[in-house]
Each structure stands twice: as structure tokens, then as C-alpha cells.
Scaffold this active site. Sequence first.
Site, PDB file in Angstrom:
ATOM      1  N   CYS A  16       0.842  -1.191   0.000  1.00  0.00           N
ATOM      2  CA  CYS A  16       0.000   0.000   0.000  1.00  0.00           C
ATOM      3  C   CYS A  16       0.880   1.244   0.000  1.00  0.00           C
ATOM      4  O   CYS A  16       1.718   1.411   0.891  1.00  0.00           O
ATOM      5  CB  CYS A  16      -0.893   0.004   1.235  1.00  0.00           C
ATOM      6  N   ASN A  25      -0.579  -7.537   0.012  1.00  0.00           N
ATOM      7  CA  ASN A  25      -2.034  -7.568  -0.046  1.00  0.00           C
ATOM      8  C   ASN A  25      -2.543  -8.963   0.288  1.00  0.00           C
ATOM      9  O   ASN A  25      -1.774  -9.909   0.404  1.00  0.00           O
ATOM     10  CB  ASN A  25      -2.490  -7.177  -1.457  1.00  0.00           C
TER      11      ASN A  25
END
Length: 87
Positions: A16, A25
Site C-alpha cells: 500500500c 495484499n
Amino acid sequence: MGVTTLDASVGGLGGCPYAPGAAGNLATEDLVFMLHGMGIQTGIEPRKAGGRGRGGPGADRRRLSGKYLQAALGEREKRAGSQRAQT
């Protein structure tokens, strides 16, 4: 419950840009495996959702972090070791 879209990435790749140091993720194959375990059909096979098990072209060739993928690779290595021991 009305949810129609979930966000994940093959093998958990990425991170991110808004969270420095983020590890990655949610792996698509882990999400699909969990949903199937809950009785939610997705039309996706977890073993096909995880890519090839290592980074793609230009990647550093390390193993991806998805837990479903790690379990599958561990089983593959275990079988390969067993076959080598038999020969």
C-alpha cells in the site's frame, strides 16, 4: 450480505503506497479458499488463482506469500522428496 466485490492480488503481491512498510495484499487464492470454506461459490479454483508459485517475469524469483500457495508448494516438495527416496 450484498458484497459483490473484494480486492486481492495474486500471491499477495504488492503493498500500500499509503502504509509505508506494508508487507503486501491479501492473496487471491487465500480469499477464494476462505470463501469456498464458507460455502460461497466463486467460480474460481484456488490452485489456478495463485499464479506459478514464484514471482513473474522480472521479479526477484522469491516465493509469493499466499498461505494456500505455500501449503500447495510444501505438498509438492514433500511428494517430490518421497519419489526421490523411492528411487
